[in-house]
Design a protein around this motif. Structure first.
Motif, PDB file in Angstrom:
ATOM      1  N   ASP A  22       0.834  -1.205   0.000  1.00  0.00           N
ATOM      2  CA  ASP A  22       0.000   0.000   0.000  1.00  0.00           C
ATOM      3  C   ASP A  22       0.869   1.257   0.000  1.00  0.00           C
ATOM      4  O   ASP A  22       0.579   2.234  -0.705  1.00  0.00           O
ATOM      5  N   LEU A  23       1.927   1.236   0.792  1.00  0.00           N
ATOM      6  CA  LEU A  23       2.853   2.357   0.842  1.00  0.00           C
ATOM      7  C   LEU A  23       3.460   2.604  -0.533  1.00  0.00           C
ATOM      8  O   LEU A  23       3.555   3.744  -1.004  1.00  0.00           O
ATOM      9  N   THR A  24       3.871   1.527  -1.197  1.00  0.00           N
ATOM     10  CA  THR A  24       4.458   1.632  -2.526  1.00  0.00           C
ATOM     11  C   THR A  24       3.476   2.264  -3.499  1.00  0.00           C
ATOM     12  O   THR A  24       3.834   3.159  -4.278  1.00  0.00           O
ATOM     13  N   ALA A  25       2.225   1.807  -3.460  1.00  0.00           N
ATOM     14  CA  ALA A  25       1.190   2.367  -4.330  1.00  0.00           C
ATOM     15  C   ALA A  25       0.986   3.855  -4.049  1.00  0.00           C
ATOM     16  O   ALA A  25       0.728   4.643  -4.972  1.00  0.00           O
ATOM     17  N   ASN A  26       1.122   4.261  -2.785  1.00  0.00           N
ATOM     18  CA  ASN A  26       0.998   5.683  -2.443  1.00  0.00           C
ATOM     19  C   ASN A  26       2.101   6.506  -3.112  1.00  0.00           C
ATOM     20  O   ASN A  26       1.855   7.621  -3.579  1.00  0.00           O
ATOM     21  N   TYR A  27       3.312   5.972  -3.146  1.00  0.00           N
ATOM     22  CA  TYR A  27       4.404   6.656  -3.829  1.00  0.00           C
ATOM     23  C   TYR A  27       4.106   6.756  -5.320  1.00  0.00           C
ATOM     24  O   TYR A  27       4.368   7.785  -5.949  1.00  0.00           O
ATOM     25  N   PHE A  28       3.566   5.678  -5.893  1.00  0.00           N
ATOM     26  CA  PHE A  28       3.215   5.698  -7.320  1.00  0.00           C
ATOM     27  C   PHE A  28       2.191   6.799  -7.611  1.00  0.00           C
ATOM     28  O   PHE A  28       2.272   7.482  -8.630  1.00  0.00           O
ATOM     29  N   LEU A  30       5.275  13.125 -14.006  1.00  0.00           N
ATOM     30  CA  LEU A  30       4.935  11.866 -14.671  1.00  0.00           C
ATOM     31  C   LEU A  30       3.515  11.438 -14.336  1.00  0.00           C
ATOM     32  O   LEU A  30       2.942  11.853 -13.334  1.00  0.00           O
ATOM     33  N   ASP A  31       2.972  10.576 -15.169  1.00  0.00           N
ATOM     34  CA  ASP A  31       1.580  10.138 -15.022  1.00  0.00           C
ATOM     35  C   ASP A  31       1.488   8.944 -14.071  1.00  0.00           C
ATOM     36  O   ASP A  31       2.060   7.885 -14.358  1.00  0.00           O
ATOM     37  N   PRO A  32       0.761   9.068 -12.961  1.00  0.00           N
ATOM     38  CA  PRO A  32       0.635   7.953 -12.012  1.00  0.00           C
ATOM     39  C   PRO A  32       0.028   6.694 -12.626  1.00  0.00           C
ATOM     40  O   PRO A  32       0.273   5.582 -12.145  1.00  0.00           O
ATOM     41  N   ALA A  85      -1.265   1.978  -9.664  1.00  0.00           N
ATOM     42  CA  ALA A  85      -1.485   2.028  -8.215  1.00  0.00           C
ATOM     43  C   ALA A  85      -2.881   1.539  -7.840  1.00  0.00           C
ATOM     44  O   ALA A  85      -3.055   0.813  -6.850  1.00  0.00           O
ATOM     45  N   ASP A  86      -3.889   1.934  -8.621  1.00  0.00           N
ATOM     46  CA  ASP A  86      -5.271   1.544  -8.297  1.00  0.00           C
ATOM     47  C   ASP A  86      -5.452   0.033  -8.347  1.00  0.00           C
ATOM     48  O   ASP A  86      -6.092  -0.562  -7.470  1.00  0.00           O
ATOM     49  N   GLU A  87      -4.889  -0.609  -9.382  1.00  0.00           N
ATOM     50  CA  GLU A  87      -5.016  -2.060  -9.515  1.00  0.00           C
ATOM     51  C   GLU A  87      -4.309  -2.782  -8.372  1.00  0.00           C
ATOM     52  O   GLU A  87      -4.823  -3.771  -7.829  1.00  0.00           O
ATOM     53  N   ILE A  88      -3.130  -2.280  -8.008  1.00  0.00           N
ATOM     54  CA  ILE A  88      -2.377  -2.911  -6.918  1.00  0.00           C
ATOM     55  C   ILE A  88      -3.130  -2.766  -5.594  1.00  0.00           C
ATOM     56  O   ILE A  88      -3.258  -3.722  -4.817  1.00  0.00           O
ATOM     57  N   SER A 127       5.655  -2.583 -11.721  1.00  0.00           N
ATOM     58  CA  SER A 127       5.527  -1.158 -11.404  1.00  0.00           C
ATOM     59  C   SER A 127       6.701  -0.660 -10.568  1.00  0.00           C
ATOM     60  O   SER A 127       7.175   0.469 -10.759  1.00  0.00           O
ATOM     61  N   LEU A 128       7.180  -1.489  -9.661  1.00  0.00           N
ATOM     62  CA  LEU A 128       8.298  -1.075  -8.821  1.00  0.00           C
ATOM     63  C   LEU A 128       9.571  -0.924  -9.645  1.00  0.00           C
ATOM     64  O   LEU A 128      10.352   0.014  -9.440  1.00  0.00           O
ATOM     65  N   ILE A 129       9.780  -1.829 -10.590  1.00  0.00           N
ATOM     66  CA  ILE A 129      10.935  -1.706 -11.488  1.00  0.00           C
ATOM     67  C   ILE A 129      10.818  -0.438 -12.330  1.00  0.00           C
ATOM     68  O   ILE A 129      11.768   0.351 -12.454  1.00  0.00           O
ATOM     69  N   ASN A 130       9.634  -0.225 -12.920  1.00  0.00           N
ATOM     70  CA  ASN A 130       9.435   0.947 -13.778  1.00  0.00           C
ATOM     71  C   ASN A 130       9.594   2.248 -13.004  1.00  0.00           C
ATOM     72  O   ASN A 130      10.196   3.217 -13.491  1.00  0.00           O
ATOM     73  N   TYR A 131       9.063   2.277 -11.792  1.00  0.00           N
ATOM     74  CA  TYR A 131       9.156   3.468 -10.946  1.00  0.00           C
ATOM     75  C   TYR A 131      10.614   3.741 -10.563  1.00  0.00           C
ATOM     76  O   TYR A 131      11.096   4.878 -10.647  1.00  0.00           O
TER      77      TYR A 131
END
Length: 519
Positions: free
Chosen positions: A102-108, A116-118, A123-126, A159-163
């Protein structure tokens, strides 16, 4: 014989220890994976997970990976990790139930702070998948459980790799979009990307990869404030900021304590020493395609993504200044010879002698170039060299560094352009306002520098080449927006149209304008 037996015993003991260690590791791995169902049941309170097994998950995971690979940026890397690790769900087991995902998705979701475009980071799917694991009635059967585990693993990893790549390396590889870009620029590799699977402290990791350059933070603040640059629309100002934020994310910055840097759009050279400018001066750079500002970031056309450099543009590069030539000879390039020198010689038979230009054919000097019919001569028939002197186009000194574009820093007898605002006027090399001061900084006060100063003051001098005592890095860069020493955001015209090219490639990754307005 006794030594042989000792060696044999040693190797047998070593083999036994290694085999035992391997068995222990394998048994530990089996143990950690065999309690998959029990662990998930305990954490979710959902009875569906009681029957979950690593083998059952592996079968479904393979199918989901095949289905998702077209939506994943690095499917081979992600697939290889899970295959090599028995499809062990590291994010589900280690990071969901402590709030890390959840924390990671918040950063996204906050990546629009970087322009950049979230939506790129799902994030929503995760978050929706995480919610299912935290609702003991949301997952109805074992097959759904397996699929949701696989989906959450793949989407989180992707997503974490891309971010991580976006913040540490930028979205675009400059080498792929610019024709005249020769600066060493580090790009993501598989070893670096694989580190996301071994993160222990997620918040620490996410904080560690945030850009911390004061320049970056200053542009972020300007983006958030929604301020408008003088003479620009809000939209164009935003585009200036986001393309230069992208440049700051590229790993192409000087790492040395002392270096020479030229910013092409600012027409300025600085000698930096431990973060401070110890010398700065105006420069003239190569003539550009957009020097009259015919094109801008106000509008965008798909064809703008194609880089079409003008023949005289100064390239972006890095190298090492290794020597100087005092009172240099100018070996005139064929492009200049055919388009300018031969044209002028055809008009005026004394042009070459007045300009101290010697003519060569097949490597031999032509004694009477006035007798040549320059109007009928073809490009490449002759070579031209300008002797040292006050009229030499390179002035009294040039600074040499290896590069494929045959450019260098040099003095010039044409001083008037240094008073102009638009100084993209050269054939590609960088003309220096204060070349002798640059020599002093590179050589230091002493006998060698004094010889340089004396030779630069001589009439009809001979060329002399001198190695600098210690090679100094040089960077020819292109930055159109930055914060000055007072924190004021400076903007410069996009003289080569390189912002337009970058924006063309970057725009599909950018936050929508309405999101930028509400940062």
């Amino acid at each position: 014989m006794r030594n042989f037996n000792i060696k044999k015993a040693f190797w047998l003991t070593t083999l036994i220890i290694l085999s035992a260690s391997l068995l222990i590791l394998q048994s530990c791995k089996k143990k950690s994976r065999s309690d998959l169902g029990a662990t998930l049941y305990k954490k979710t309170k959902n009875k569906v997970f009681r029957d979950a097994t690593p083998e059952g998950l592996a079968d479904v995971f393979k199918k989901v990976m095949e289905e998702e690979k077209s939506h994943v940026a690095n499917p081979k890397l992600i697939g290889a990790f899970y295959e090599e690790n028995g499809y062990d769900p590291v994010f589900v087991m280690d990071h969901i139930f402590n709030g890390d995902v959840d924390l990671t998705a918040n950063y996204f979701e906050k990546v629009n702070q970087h322009g950049l475009d979230p939506k790129m980071f799902n994030a929503d799917e995760i978050k929706a998948l995480v919610d299912k694991f935290q609702d003991k009635k949301a997952i109805k059967n074992l097959d759904e459980a397996y699929r949701d585990i696989a989906l959450l693993e793949i989407k989180t990893a992707n997503s974490l790799i891309n971010y991580s790549n976006a913040l540490q390396y930028g979205m675009i590889s400059p080498r792929k979009i610019y024709q005249r870009y020769y600066t060493e620029t580090k790009r993501p590799d598989s070893a670096g990307m694989s580190k996301i699977f071994y993160i222990k402290d997620m918040k620490h990791y996410l904080d560690s990869i945030q850009p911390k350059d004061p320049q970056y933070i200053a542009l972020q603040k300007a983006l958030a404030s929604g301020s408008v640059a003088p003479g620009m629309s809000k939209e164009e100002t935003i585009r200036y900021l986001v393309v230069n934020l992208e440049r700051l994310r590229w790993k192409n910055k000087p790492t040395q304590d002392k270096y020479v840097i030229v910013n092409i759009p600012d027409y300025r050279l600085d000698v930096m020493d431990h973060g401070q400018s110890v010398l700065n001066m105006k420069v003239c750079v190569g003539e550009g395609r957009n020097k009259d500002r015919e094109n801008s970031l106000v509008e965008y056309d798909e064809s703008d993504k194609i880089d079409r450099p003008f023949s005289r543009e100064t390239p972006q590069l890095n190298s090492m200044i290794h020597s100087v030539q005092v009172n240099p000879v100018w070996n005139i390039p064929q492009s200049i010879a055919s388009k300018e020198i031969m044209v002028e010689a055809a008009k005026d038979p004394y042009y070459l002698s007045n300009k101290n230009i010697d003519v060569y054919k097949n490597g031999k000097k032509v004694e009477d170039p006035e007798t040549i019919d320059w109007g009928s001569a073809s490009a490449g028939d002759y070579d031209f060299k300008q002797r040292p002197g006050d009229d030499n186009a390179l002035g009294k000194i040039k600074f040499l560094f290896n590069n494929k574009s045959s450019v260098y820093l040099h003095d010039t007898p044409a001083k008037q352009p240094f008073t102009w605002n638009m100084r993209a006027v050269s054939h590609g090399c960088v003309r220096l306002e204060k070349p002798q001061e640059l020599a002093r900084v590179l050589f230091g006060d002493g006998a060698t520098y004094q010889k340089i100063a004396d030779d630069m003051g001589k009439d009809n001098p001979d060329p002399t080449t001198l190695a600098v005592p210690k090679k100094v890095p040089v960077y020819l860069t292109y930055v159109t927006c930055w914060a000055d020493s007072n924190g004021v955001i400076q903007f410069r015209p996009d003289v080569y149209g390189l912002d337009i090219v970058l924006y063309g490639h970057l725009q599909r990754f950018l936050a929508p304008s309405q999101q930028l307005a509400n940062l």
